[in-house]
Design a protein around this motif. Structure first.
Motif, mmCIF file in Angstrom:
data_model
loop_
_atom_site.group_PDB
_atom_site.id
_atom_site.type_symbol
_atom_site.label_atom_id
_atom_site.label_comp_id
_atom_site.label_asym_id
_atom_site.label_seq_id
_atom_site.Cartn_x
_atom_site.Cartn_y
_atom_site.Cartn_z
ATOM 1 N N GLY A 110 0.656 -1.227 0.040
ATOM 2 C CA GLY A 110 0.085 0.014 0.203
ATOM 3 C C GLY A 110 0.903 1.270 0.062
ATOM 4 N N PHE A 111 1.890 1.218 0.783
ATOM 5 C CA PHE A 111 2.895 2.229 0.852
ATOM 6 C C PHE A 111 3.506 2.621 -0.423
ATOM 7 N N HIS A 112 3.739 1.718 -1.364
ATOM 8 C CA HIS A 112 4.459 1.985 -2.426
ATOM 9 C C HIS A 112 3.535 2.445 -3.383
ATOM 10 N N ILE A 113 2.298 2.102 -3.356
ATOM 11 C CA ILE A 113 1.144 2.695 -4.325
ATOM 12 C C ILE A 113 0.982 4.165 -4.099
ATOM 13 N N VAL A 114 0.978 4.548 -2.695
ATOM 14 C CA VAL A 114 0.763 5.895 -2.408
ATOM 15 C C VAL A 114 2.229 6.733 -2.588
ATOM 16 N N PHE A 115 3.293 6.221 -2.570
ATOM 17 C CA PHE A 115 4.484 6.863 -2.976
ATOM 18 C C PHE A 115 4.352 7.048 -4.369
ATOM 19 N N PHE A 116 4.232 6.178 -5.229
ATOM 20 C CA PHE A 116 4.499 6.373 -6.676
ATOM 21 C C PHE A 116 3.332 7.386 -6.976
ATOM 22 N N GLN A 117 2.021 7.317 -6.728
ATOM 23 C CA GLN A 117 0.930 8.467 -6.962
ATOM 24 C C GLN A 117 1.573 9.849 -6.581
ATOM 25 N N MET A 118 1.853 9.907 -5.193
ATOM 26 C CA MET A 118 2.595 11.396 -4.691
ATOM 27 C C MET A 118 3.654 11.896 -5.585
#
Length: 469
Positions: A151-159
């Motif tokens: 989940g963290f890597h999804i939010v990271f790439f989006q931001m």
């Protein structure tokens, strides 16, 4: 095994119950008569339920219940539900009787049909043992570290994608391309994350999974959680079954398998027309259609579903994605057209990623009519195949390279699917069931090869029918 071939019993398949069974005895022949939308009976652990009025209230959608009207739904029930006691408590209100243990109705079947039922009973018993082994191994318990990092890597790439747009887009076209790549990764990986929570494979309570599903499906992807649940449950309940699995309803542009091409040819010949194009070209169309699926169809379909069915929570969850995305892109480009173009291109790549991965496991397999006596194992494996394991394949496919195991155990956390694979392979070998694992490149190529073969089958059937008319 001590069970007659004439009695397709599922009493040894687990549903917890401390209540005595209903006293009314009902034959299988009687159950099979109630197989309509407005007259829907199902059997779970030899208990007969009249779910005609309940199916619209079913959280997983009414269709999944209608698919099993007049049939034994024990295995699909076990596959989709974690909390058997809780569900059984609510189900008691719909009990109308139990299967007659001395039911003689299936003695009317042919010897071949009885033998098939006997084989399926043996497979169900062995599959139950595999599932018990998975439970004993703790394979239904999630890794909190895995789900947090994913989940963290999804939010990271989006931001990070948005950060690049806001700070570097003016000075570098490369920054725009890198931002686009980050946003595509976030959207595609969010598709695999929402898939996990949609199957309740993380939290024990479905409602908690639902909120995370709303986040990844709505806030990240801008799509309806309820729409996905409704469509995907139908797919899992009857994968690759004609007229039931929405993932193989590809007309008018595609025909798949060996049954549908002939039926489509008969319809075309009856009207004395081909289609807008011959299906012999469909394998050329797929690489074009795959990227367009999300931006031209799914995006609008999910919003329409939420509005039509008044899923206000879905609409609320979708709003942050569109607000944030277009606020960032408009600030960057100062042009509505460029904002829409960026969004469209992002959806193109995301759609291609998802479509190739999701279809390489299914449309290349058997696409068939519904068969009442198929065990859960047979039903799922006929419709699925695997891709070889590697760190990249696991990440790129969201662990759906273990599609067979996922379909057999849809609530199992995906990081554990490879651990149950050896037992599933042994079970298939014991019963002579074909277990298919492919290299990554071959799985994708087989999509085109399968579509080519189905198109040629349509052409042969069409020509033959037209010549005979």
């Amino acid at each position: 095994m001590g069970k007659g071939a004439n009695n397709l019993s599922s009493s040894d398949l687990t549903i917890s119950s401390h209540e005595p069974p209903p006293k009314t005895l009902i034959s299988w022949e009687e159950v099979q008569k109630h197989n309509k939308k407005d007259d829907c009976w199902i059997v779970v652990k030899d208990i007969v339920y009249n779910v005609t009025n309940f199916k619209k209230k079913h959280p997983g959608g009414n269709k999944i219940i209608e698919f099993y009207a007049g049939q034994d739904a024990t295995e699909v029930f076990n596959a989709f539900h974690k909390d058997f006691d809780r569900v059984y408590k609510y189900a008691k209100a719909y009990q109308i009787g139990q299967i007659d243990p001395n039911d003689q109705s299936r003695l009317k079947l042919s010897d071949e049909e009885k033998q098939k039922i006997q084989r399926e009973i043996e497979i169900r018993e062995d599959f139950k043992q595999v599932k018990k082994a998975a439970e004993d191994m703790g394979l239904f318990k999630p890794s909190y570290t895995f789900f947090f990092l994913h989940g963290f890597h999804i939010v990271f790439f989006q931001m990070f994608g948005y950060y690049l747009l806001l700070n570097y887009a003016d000075s570098s076209f490369f920054a725009i391309l890198l931002a686009l790549a980050c946003n595509v990764i976030a959207e595609a990986q969010s598709g695999w994350a929402q898939h996990d929570y949609g199957h309740s494979s993380f939290f024990a309570k479905p409602n908690i999974n639902k909120y995370f599903h709303l986040f990844f499906m709505g806030c990240i992807k801008g799509a309806s959680s309820d729409w996905w649940t409704y469509m995907h449950n139908m797919h899992h309940a009857k994968p690759n079954v004609i007229e039931k699995d929405p993932d193989v309803r590809l007309e008018p542009f595609f025909v798949v398998g060996t049954v549908e091409p002939i039926r489509r040819a008969e319809k075309n010949a009856k009207k004395k027309v081909e289609n807008l194009y011959p299906y012999t070209f469909q394998h050329y169309l797929f690489p074009i259609a795959a990227p367009l699926l999300f931006p031209l169809l799914f995006q609008w379909t999910t919003i329409r579903h939420a509005i039509k069915r008044r899923k206000y929570l879905d609409l609320i969850s979708m709003a942050p994605m569109f607000i944030l995305h277009f606020a960032v892109t408009y600030t960057t480009f100062q042009s509505v057209f460029k904002c829409l173009a960026y969004f469209f291109v992002m959806r193109l790549f995301e759609s291609a990623w998802f479509t190739w991965v999701s279809q390489c496991n299914h449309i290349v397999m058997d696409v068939h009519d519904d068969v009442e006596y198929d065990s859960w194992l047979h039903l799922q494996i006929k419709a699925t195949c695997n891709i070889e394991k590697s760190w990249f394949n696991d990440w790129f496919t969201g662990h759906l390279n273990f599609q067979i195991e996922h379909h057999l155990f849809p609530t199992m956390p995906r990081h554990n699917l490879y651990k149950i694979q050896p037992l599933v392979q042994s079970l298939c070998k014991k019963h002579g069931i074909n277990y298919i694992v492919k290299p990554f490149w071959q799985a994708f190529y087989d999509i085109l090869l399968s579509l080519k073969k189905s198109g040629e089958l349509w052409q042969e059937a069409y020509d033959e029918i037209m010549l005979s008319m």
